[in-house]
Design a protein around this motif. Structure first.
Motif, mmCIF file in Angstrom:
data_model
loop_
_atom_site.group_PDB
_atom_site.id
_atom_site.type_symbol
_atom_site.label_atom_id
_atom_site.label_comp_id
_atom_site.label_asym_id
_atom_site.label_seq_id
_atom_site.Cartn_x
_atom_site.Cartn_y
_atom_site.Cartn_z
ATOM 1 N N THR A 147 0.813 -1.217 0.000
ATOM 2 C CA THR A 147 0.000 0.000 0.000
ATOM 3 C C THR A 147 0.847 1.268 0.000
ATOM 4 O O THR A 147 0.384 2.309 -0.438
ATOM 5 N N ALA A 148 2.099 1.182 0.482
ATOM 6 C CA ALA A 148 2.861 2.416 0.711
ATOM 7 C C ALA A 148 3.911 2.721 -0.351
ATOM 8 O O ALA A 148 4.504 3.793 -0.339
ATOM 9 N N GLY A 149 4.182 1.794 -1.271
ATOM 10 C CA GLY A 149 5.215 2.044 -2.281
ATOM 11 C C GLY A 149 6.578 1.539 -1.836
ATOM 12 O O GLY A 149 6.708 0.867 -0.814
ATOM 13 N N TRP A 150 7.604 1.836 -2.608
ATOM 14 C CA TRP A 150 8.945 1.314 -2.342
ATOM 15 C C TRP A 150 9.600 2.057 -1.179
ATOM 16 O O TRP A 150 9.267 3.217 -0.900
ATOM 17 N N GLY A 151 10.565 1.406 -0.563
ATOM 18 C CA GLY A 151 11.277 2.014 0.554
ATOM 19 C C GLY A 151 11.911 3.342 0.173
ATOM 20 O O GLY A 151 11.845 4.319 0.922
ATOM 21 N N CYS A 152 12.515 3.409 -1.021
ATOM 22 C CA CYS A 152 13.220 4.647 -1.412
ATOM 23 C C CYS A 152 12.246 5.815 -1.547
ATOM 24 O O CYS A 152 12.637 6.971 -1.388
ATOM 25 N N ASP A 153 10.967 5.519 -1.832
ATOM 26 C CA ASP A 153 9.977 6.605 -1.937
ATOM 27 C C ASP A 153 9.810 7.321 -0.601
ATOM 28 O O ASP A 153 9.380 8.477 -0.554
ATOM 29 N N ASP A 154 10.105 6.614 0.488
ATOM 30 C CA ASP A 154 9.874 7.165 1.822
ATOM 31 C C ASP A 154 11.090 7.871 2.405
ATOM 32 O O ASP A 154 11.027 8.378 3.521
ATOM 33 N N VAL A 155 12.217 7.868 1.683
ATOM 34 C CA VAL A 155 13.395 8.555 2.226
ATOM 35 C C VAL A 155 13.214 10.062 2.019
ATOM 36 O O VAL A 155 13.060 10.541 0.895
ATOM 37 N N LEU A 156 13.225 10.800 3.126
ATOM 38 C CA LEU A 156 13.026 12.254 3.063
ATOM 39 C C LEU A 156 14.361 12.987 3.020
ATOM 40 O O LEU A 156 14.456 14.078 2.478
ATOM 41 N N GLU A 157 15.388 12.371 3.632
ATOM 42 C CA GLU A 157 16.705 13.020 3.638
ATOM 43 C C GLU A 157 17.802 11.965 3.746
ATOM 44 O O GLU A 157 17.642 10.957 4.445
ATOM 45 N N TYR A 158 18.888 12.186 3.021
ATOM 46 C CA TYR A 158 20.074 11.321 3.105
ATOM 47 C C TYR A 158 21.220 12.134 3.695
ATOM 48 O O TYR A 158 21.379 13.313 3.356
ATOM 49 N N GLU A 159 22.034 11.492 4.507
ATOM 50 C CA GLU A 159 23.357 12.038 4.819
ATOM 51 C C GLU A 159 24.319 11.186 4.013
ATOM 52 O O GLU A 159 24.306 9.957 4.114
ATOM 53 N N PHE B 230 19.202 13.950 -4.851
ATOM 54 C CA PHE B 230 18.087 13.332 -4.124
ATOM 55 C C PHE B 230 17.370 12.328 -5.032
ATOM 56 O O PHE B 230 17.092 11.194 -4.640
ATOM 57 N N VAL B 231 17.112 12.732 -6.266
ATOM 58 C CA VAL B 231 16.431 11.839 -7.213
ATOM 59 C C VAL B 231 17.357 10.671 -7.582
ATOM 60 O O VAL B 231 16.947 9.505 -7.602
ATOM 61 N N ALA B 232 18.637 10.976 -7.827
ATOM 62 C CA ALA B 232 19.577 9.938 -8.273
ATOM 63 C C ALA B 232 19.777 8.854 -7.216
ATOM 64 O O ALA B 232 20.017 7.691 -7.541
ATOM 65 N N LEU B 233 19.658 9.235 -5.949
ATOM 66 C CA LEU B 233 19.890 8.249 -4.885
ATOM 67 C C LEU B 233 18.748 7.242 -4.763
ATOM 68 O O LEU B 233 18.900 6.198 -4.146
ATOM 69 N N LYS B 234 17.616 7.541 -5.370
ATOM 70 C CA LYS B 234 16.481 6.603 -5.308
ATOM 71 C C LYS B 234 16.650 5.556 -6.404
ATOM 72 O O LYS B 234 16.000 5.585 -7.437
ATOM 73 N N GLY B 235 17.597 4.656 -6.174
ATOM 74 C CA GLY B 235 17.919 3.624 -7.160
ATOM 75 C C GLY B 235 19.375 3.673 -7.578
ATOM 76 O O GLY B 235 19.858 2.788 -8.269
ATOM 77 N N GLY B 236 20.098 4.693 -7.150
ATOM 78 C CA GLY B 236 21.481 4.890 -7.607
ATOM 79 C C GLY B 236 22.515 4.030 -6.902
ATOM 80 O O GLY B 236 23.702 4.093 -7.217
ATOM 81 N N LEU B 237 22.096 3.231 -5.915
ATOM 82 C CA LEU B 237 23.000 2.357 -5.152
ATOM 83 C C LEU B 237 24.258 3.108 -4.717
ATOM 84 O O LEU B 237 24.159 4.181 -4.143
ATOM 85 N N ASN B 238 25.450 2.562 -5.049
ATOM 86 C CA ASN B 238 26.684 3.153 -4.509
ATOM 87 C C ASN B 238 27.367 4.094 -5.498
ATOM 88 O O ASN B 238 28.529 4.422 -5.341
ATOM 89 N N ASN B 239 26.639 4.538 -6.517
ATOM 90 C CA ASN B 239 27.290 5.329 -7.576
ATOM 91 C C ASN B 239 27.554 6.781 -7.204
ATOM 92 O O ASN B 239 28.265 7.485 -7.923
ATOM 93 N N PHE B 240 26.992 7.253 -6.088
ATOM 94 C CA PHE B 240 27.106 8.686 -5.794
ATOM 95 C C PHE B 240 27.770 8.981 -4.458
ATOM 96 O O PHE B 240 27.955 10.135 -4.110
ATOM 97 N N GLY B 241 28.115 7.948 -3.702
ATOM 98 C CA GLY B 241 28.776 8.172 -2.423
ATOM 99 C C GLY B 241 28.357 7.117 -1.417
ATOM 100 O O GLY B 241 27.707 6.129 -1.762
ATOM 101 N N VAL B 242 28.752 7.347 -0.162
ATOM 102 C CA VAL B 242 28.405 6.410 0.912
ATOM 103 C C VAL B 242 27.321 7.065 1.763
ATOM 104 O O VAL B 242 27.562 8.104 2.390
ATOM 105 N N VAL B 243 26.133 6.482 1.770
ATOM 106 C CA VAL B 243 25.048 7.042 2.580
ATOM 107 C C VAL B 243 25.253 6.588 4.022
ATOM 108 O O VAL B 243 25.410 5.396 4.297
ATOM 109 N N THR B 244 25.258 7.547 4.934
ATOM 110 C CA THR B 244 25.505 7.202 6.341
ATOM 111 C C THR B 244 24.263 7.404 7.211
ATOM 112 O O THR B 244 24.258 7.039 8.379
ATOM 113 N N GLN B 245 23.222 8.001 6.652
ATOM 114 C CA GLN B 245 21.988 8.173 7.433
ATOM 115 C C GLN B 245 20.796 8.356 6.488
ATOM 116 O O GLN B 245 20.913 9.029 5.461
ATOM 117 N N PHE B 246 19.683 7.727 6.846
ATOM 118 C CA PHE B 246 18.431 7.909 6.092
ATOM 119 C C PHE B 246 17.388 8.474 7.053
ATOM 120 O O PHE B 246 17.214 7.943 8.150
#
Ligand SMILES: Cc1cc2nc3c(=O)[nH]c(=O)nc-3n(C[C@H](O)[C@H](O)[C@H](O)COP(=O)(O)OP(=O)(O)OC[C@H]3O[C@@H](n4cnc5c(N)ncnc54)[C@H](O)[C@@H]3O)c2cc1C
Length: 270
Positions: free
Chosen positions: A77-89, A109-125
């Motif tokens: 009902t809620a969509g994919w997990g990445c749809d719910d990420v409001l902010e990345y560190e 912000f858009v690229a990280l929703k599916g971009g895996l490790n191509n843009f950096g190391v995410v340390t907080q969602f």
């Protein structure tokens, strides 16, 4: 990491849960693996009656799940997990730490929703939460003799006219050496607490069932109780179900079970 890479030219990989399927996805030969398992702060949300979308298998890490897409139980009902990420560190290649949201660095912000490790190391969602929903789900197992009935029921289930937005289904066939028999296993989910909904009526036959854990539960119980999928999984293929191909094919599986099989002793004869 930026220094290791820039100054010494060493390749590196990023590992979170280590659940990625492809070789080298989260590890690297002759390089440095950044292992994020120790960045793992878990706050139990259950008493607040809220949930975030996580993987259907408890071993899946938040890092790969949320940067790769992320289909979990609430996805029905809620969509994919990445749809719910409001902010990345995120730590980017320059070594800078950025906070990325719809307002700050919107392209990233858009690229990280599916971009895996191509843009950096995410340390907080930072994620949107959902109220814990009630659903009906569980496992059933049938003897191999039920396969023709189950395959026919599966084809009906997949007919566009029978589409129901609340369903999730995995239908599996496996050989166990211990019992020298083929079993069919159905993993079923209905995203409302309605026992035995009509959409599953041809799949479930309680007169031949060997094992049945179907019950009403909340979403947290279902994530803890095992491997439940959402309807998005079964809708993601672009192939057509063809009963003329699937049903007349006699299929025998010989070999070991998951625990002790090797590639050479598992053969499928058609
Ligand atoms: C049995 C099984 C069941 C699965 N079930 C589901 C499911 O229900 N739903 C679903 O959506 N997927 C599912 N998957 C797929 C799985 O969720 C993805 O492969 C996911 O990427 C794994 O994440 P991880 O952190 O555990 O893996 P990892 O192997 O650690 O990472 C996967 C990729 O993400 C990158 N990465 C990890 N953390 C970060 C980070 N913090 N910053 C940047 N990049 C990072 C890694 O470099 C790697 O390329 C399943 C896979 C298997 C094998």
């Amino acid at each position: 990491m930026a220094l290791v890479h820039r100054e010494r030219g060493e390749p590196f990989a990023i590992r979170s849960g280590g659940h990625g399927l492809s070789a080298g996805a989260a590890n690297i030969k002759d390089g440095v693996t950044v292992d994020l398992r120790s960045i793992s702060t878990v706050e139990v949300l259950d008493p607040l009656n809220i949930i975030v979308t996580g993987g259907c298998d408890a071993a899946i890490g938040a890092g790969g799940f949320l940067t790769g897409g992320g289909i979990g139980v609430p996805s029905v009902t809620a969509g994919w997990g990445c749809d719910d990420v409001l902010e990345y560190e995120i730590v980017v290649a320059s070594g800078e730490i950025l906070r990325v949201s719809a307002d700050r660095h919107p392209d990233l912000f858009v690229a990280l929703k599916g971009g895996l490790n191509n843009f950096g190391v995410v340390t907080q969602f930072t994620m949107r939460t959902h109220p814990i929903g009630k659903l009906w789900a569980g496992f059933t197992a049938y003897p191999g003799a039920d396969a023709p009935r189950l395959l026919a029921a599966y084809l009906d289930f997949m007919e566009p006219a029978n589409r129901d937005p609340h369903v999730g289904l995995i239908e599996l066939y496996g050989w166990t050496r211990k019992h020298a028999a083929v079993y069919a296993t159905l993993i079923l989910l209905y995203s409302l607490p309605h026992p035995y909904p009509a959409v599953y009526q041809n799949l479930i036959d309680n007169s031949t069932v060997l094992y049945n854990t179907l019950r009403a539960m909340n979403e947290v119980d279902s994530e803890e109780s095992g491997y439940i999928i959402s309807r998005y999984n079964r809708r993601s293929g672009s192939y057509q179900q063809n009963r003329h191909v699937l049903l007349p094919t006699p299929c025998r599986v010989r070999g070991g079970d998951d625990l002790d099989r090797t590639e050479s002793d598992l053969r499928v004869d058609t």
